[in-house]
Motif scaffolding. Structure first.
Motif, PDB file in Angstrom:
ATOM      1  N   GLY A   7      -3.065  15.604  17.432  1.00 18.97           N
ATOM      2  CA  GLY A   7      -2.243  16.085  16.342  1.00 18.97           C
ATOM      3  C   GLY A   7      -2.792  15.711  14.985  1.00 18.97           C
ATOM      4  O   GLY A   7      -3.901  15.173  14.864  1.00 18.97           O
ATOM      5  N   ASN A   8      -2.009  15.967  13.958  1.00 15.13           N
ATOM      6  CA  ASN A   8      -2.376  15.667  12.577  1.00 15.13           C
ATOM      7  C   ASN A   8      -1.562  14.485  12.082  1.00 15.13           C
ATOM      8  O   ASN A   8      -0.327  14.530  12.075  1.00 15.13           O
ATOM      9  CB  ASN A   8      -2.123  16.878  11.681  1.00 15.13           C
ATOM     10  CG  ASN A   8      -2.864  18.115  12.154  1.00 15.13           C
ATOM     11  OD1 ASN A   8      -3.858  18.021  12.885  1.00 15.13           O
ATOM     12  ND2 ASN A   8      -2.393  19.280  11.741  1.00 15.13           N
ATOM     13  N   TYR A   9      -2.246  13.442  11.659  1.00 15.74           N
ATOM     14  CA  TYR A   9      -1.579  12.201  11.266  1.00 15.74           C
ATOM     15  C   TYR A   9      -2.164  11.688   9.948  1.00 15.74           C
ATOM     16  O   TYR A   9      -3.000  12.345   9.326  1.00 15.74           O
ATOM     17  CB  TYR A   9      -1.755  11.140  12.357  1.00 15.74           C
ATOM     18  CG  TYR A   9      -1.379  11.619  13.741  1.00 15.74           C
ATOM     19  CD1 TYR A   9      -0.044  11.698  14.134  1.00 15.74           C
ATOM     20  CD2 TYR A   9      -2.351  12.006  14.672  1.00 15.74           C
ATOM     21  CE1 TYR A   9       0.322  12.134  15.404  1.00 15.74           C
ATOM     22  CE2 TYR A   9      -1.999  12.446  15.941  1.00 15.74           C
ATOM     23  CZ  TYR A   9      -0.666  12.512  16.295  1.00 15.74           C
ATOM     24  OH  TYR A   9      -0.320  12.959  17.540  1.00 15.74           O
ATOM     25  N   ARG A  10      -1.735  10.517   9.560  1.00 20.78           N
ATOM     26  CA  ARG A  10      -2.308   9.812   8.427  1.00 20.78           C
ATOM     27  C   ARG A  10      -2.384   8.325   8.753  1.00 20.78           C
ATOM     28  O   ARG A  10      -1.609   7.835   9.572  1.00 20.78           O
ATOM     29  CB  ARG A  10      -1.469  10.013   7.151  1.00 20.78           C
ATOM     30  CG  ARG A  10      -1.516  11.436   6.607  1.00 20.78           C
ATOM     31  CD  ARG A  10      -0.722  11.570   5.308  1.00 20.78           C
ATOM     32  NE  ARG A  10      -0.753  12.936   4.815  1.00 20.78           N
ATOM     33  CZ  ARG A  10      -1.703  13.408   4.012  1.00 20.78           C
ATOM     34  NH1 ARG A  10      -2.662  12.591   3.594  1.00 20.78           N
ATOM     35  NH2 ARG A  10      -1.691  14.675   3.609  1.00 20.78           N
ATOM     36  N   GLU A  38      -1.271   4.955   8.499  1.00 22.99           N
ATOM     37  CA  GLU A  38       0.046   4.490   8.056  1.00 22.99           C
ATOM     38  C   GLU A  38       0.033   3.038   7.581  1.00 22.99           C
ATOM     39  O   GLU A  38       0.704   2.679   6.616  1.00 22.99           O
ATOM     40  CB  GLU A  38       1.043   4.619   9.205  1.00 22.99           C
ATOM     41  CG  GLU A  38       1.235   6.055   9.709  1.00 22.99           C
ATOM     42  CD  GLU A  38       2.132   6.117  10.921  1.00 22.99           C
ATOM     43  OE1 GLU A  38       2.335   5.066  11.580  1.00 22.99           O
ATOM     44  OE2 GLU A  38       2.634   7.218  11.234  1.00 22.99           O
ATOM     45  N   TYR A  66      -3.642   1.974  11.899  1.00 16.38           N
ATOM     46  CA  TYR A  66      -2.641   2.696  12.695  1.00 16.38           C
ATOM     47  C   TYR A  66      -2.407   4.084  12.110  1.00 16.38           C
ATOM     48  O   TYR A  66      -2.155   4.235  10.911  1.00 16.38           O
ATOM     49  CB  TYR A  66      -1.332   1.913  12.730  1.00 16.38           C
ATOM     50  CG  TYR A  66      -1.434   0.624  13.503  1.00 16.38           C
ATOM     51  CD1 TYR A  66      -1.224   0.597  14.878  1.00 16.38           C
ATOM     52  CD2 TYR A  66      -1.751  -0.572  12.857  1.00 16.38           C
ATOM     53  CE1 TYR A  66      -1.324  -0.585  15.598  1.00 16.38           C
ATOM     54  CE2 TYR A  66      -1.858  -1.765  13.574  1.00 16.38           C
ATOM     55  CZ  TYR A  66      -1.639  -1.763  14.941  1.00 16.38           C
ATOM     56  OH  TYR A  66      -1.752  -2.934  15.648  1.00 16.38           O
ATOM     57  N   PHE A  67      -2.475   5.103  12.989  1.00 23.28           N
ATOM     58  CA  PHE A  67      -2.270   6.472  12.520  1.00 23.28           C
ATOM     59  C   PHE A  67      -1.010   7.116  13.073  1.00 23.28           C
ATOM     60  O   PHE A  67      -0.553   8.118  12.545  1.00 23.28           O
ATOM     61  CB  PHE A  67      -3.489   7.348  12.811  1.00 23.28           C
ATOM     62  CG  PHE A  67      -3.884   7.443  14.261  1.00 23.28           C
ATOM     63  CD1 PHE A  67      -3.335   8.408  15.092  1.00 23.28           C
ATOM     64  CD2 PHE A  67      -4.830   6.571  14.793  1.00 23.28           C
ATOM     65  CE1 PHE A  67      -3.705   8.516  16.418  1.00 23.28           C
ATOM     66  CE2 PHE A  67      -5.216   6.667  16.125  1.00 23.28           C
ATOM     67  CZ  PHE A  67      -4.644   7.642  16.948  1.00 23.28           C
ATOM     68  N   THR A  68      -0.415   6.552  14.122  1.00 22.25           N
ATOM     69  CA  THR A  68       0.908   6.988  14.586  1.00 22.25           C
ATOM     70  C   THR A  68       1.458   5.935  15.535  1.00 22.25           C
ATOM     71  O   THR A  68       0.819   5.578  16.527  1.00 22.25           O
ATOM     72  CB  THR A  68       0.867   8.367  15.280  1.00 22.25           C
ATOM     73  OG1 THR A  68       2.202   8.730  15.685  1.00 22.25           O
ATOM     74  CG2 THR A  68      -0.033   8.385  16.494  1.00 22.25           C
ATOM     75  N   TYR A 120      -7.156  13.700  11.989  1.00 25.64           N
ATOM     76  CA  TYR A 120      -6.993  14.834  12.877  1.00 25.64           C
ATOM     77  C   TYR A 120      -7.571  14.472  14.248  1.00 25.64           C
ATOM     78  O   TYR A 120      -8.752  14.141  14.346  1.00 25.64           O
ATOM     79  CB  TYR A 120      -7.701  16.063  12.311  1.00 25.64           C
ATOM     80  CG  TYR A 120      -7.195  16.489  10.952  1.00 25.64           C
ATOM     81  CD1 TYR A 120      -6.100  17.324  10.829  1.00 25.64           C
ATOM     82  CD2 TYR A 120      -7.810  16.024   9.793  1.00 25.64           C
ATOM     83  CE1 TYR A 120      -5.614  17.706   9.587  1.00 25.64           C
ATOM     84  CE2 TYR A 120      -7.341  16.396   8.535  1.00 25.64           C
ATOM     85  CZ  TYR A 120      -6.259  17.240   8.438  1.00 25.64           C
ATOM     86  OH  TYR A 120      -5.785  17.609   7.207  1.00 25.64           O
TER      87      TYR A 120
END
Length: 229
Positions: free
Chosen positions: A158-161, A163, A182-184, A226
């Protein structure tokens, strides 16, 4: 622009190889130890058209630099600078990302090829080998609490950022994470002493500890991530 031929000494897992390089497409700034007019002794990145894309060799991680190149081009993931790798290197161009409208900066994690491509504000900065979730079920005793933890070792797509982050070692239920980004949820890009040629993690994206050091400094919170097959 081509430059005078140079003989490059490439140290890789399985032996030392000498390779004649007829030229590169881009000069490396003075003082950069990747490539100089005097020749080099560091590894794969020294002879790639964009040497800085594979800098792992600077820290004694030549095997990982070779592995990243092999994964990128669909070659046998041996970590050895073999004939097939040399042939591909001779004709390879500047690689592109698969999310062209993803903006800058950004991180692309290509699960199928097991590579991470980092684009900074100017474009493609680095490509590194990774090891993502093994897609196997697991049940393990927590190294932190002593309780049993079970789950599916799958890296979320998926698409993340980015965090949040923790500098240095972080002890989790499933082991030690080094400087995780950490991205999700609890999934992170983090350093590890074990980066095999295949997907082997509990779901995080493993990189080498050396790579984790510079990523922690360069990749800021909020950077898009991504993750795709």
């Amino acid at each position: 622009m081509a430059f005078a031929p140079a003989l490059v000494r490439v140290v890789a897992d399985g032996g030392v190889f000498l390779m004649a390089v007829t030229g590169v497409h881009r000069r490396v700034p003075v003082g950069d130890e990747v490539l100089g007019q005097r020749g080099v002794e560091f590894g794969l990145g020294t002879v790639h058209p964009l040497p800085e894309l594979f800098r792992a060799h600077l820290f004694g991680q030549t095997w990982q630099g070779v592995m990243a190149f092999q994964k990128l081009h669909g070659l046998k993931r041996s970590g050895k600078f073999d004939e097939a790798t040399q042939r591909e290197l001779a004709v390879s161009g500047v690689p592109g990302g698969l999310i062209p409208n993803g903006g800058l900066p950004r991180v692309e994690v290509d699960i199928s090829r097991q590579i991470l491509m980092y684009f900074d504000a100017f474009g493609l900065n680095r490509i590194v080998a990774v090891s993502s979730g093994s897609n196997k079920k697991y049940c393990e005793i927590s190294k932190k609490t002593g309780k049993q933890n079970c789950g599916d070792a799958r890296t979320p797509r998926g698409n993340y950022r980015i965090e949040r982050r923790i500098k240095g070692k972080r002890e989790s239920d499933l082991g030690i994470l080094y400087s995780p980004l950490y991205f999700t949820g609890g999934f992170a890009i983090h350093g590890s002493p074990s980066i095999p040629a295949y997907a082997a993690s509990h779901g995080c994206v493993r990189i080498t500890n050396r790579t984790a050091d510079w990523m922690f400094e360069d990749i800021k919170n909020g950077t898009p991530v991504y993750v795709f097959d």
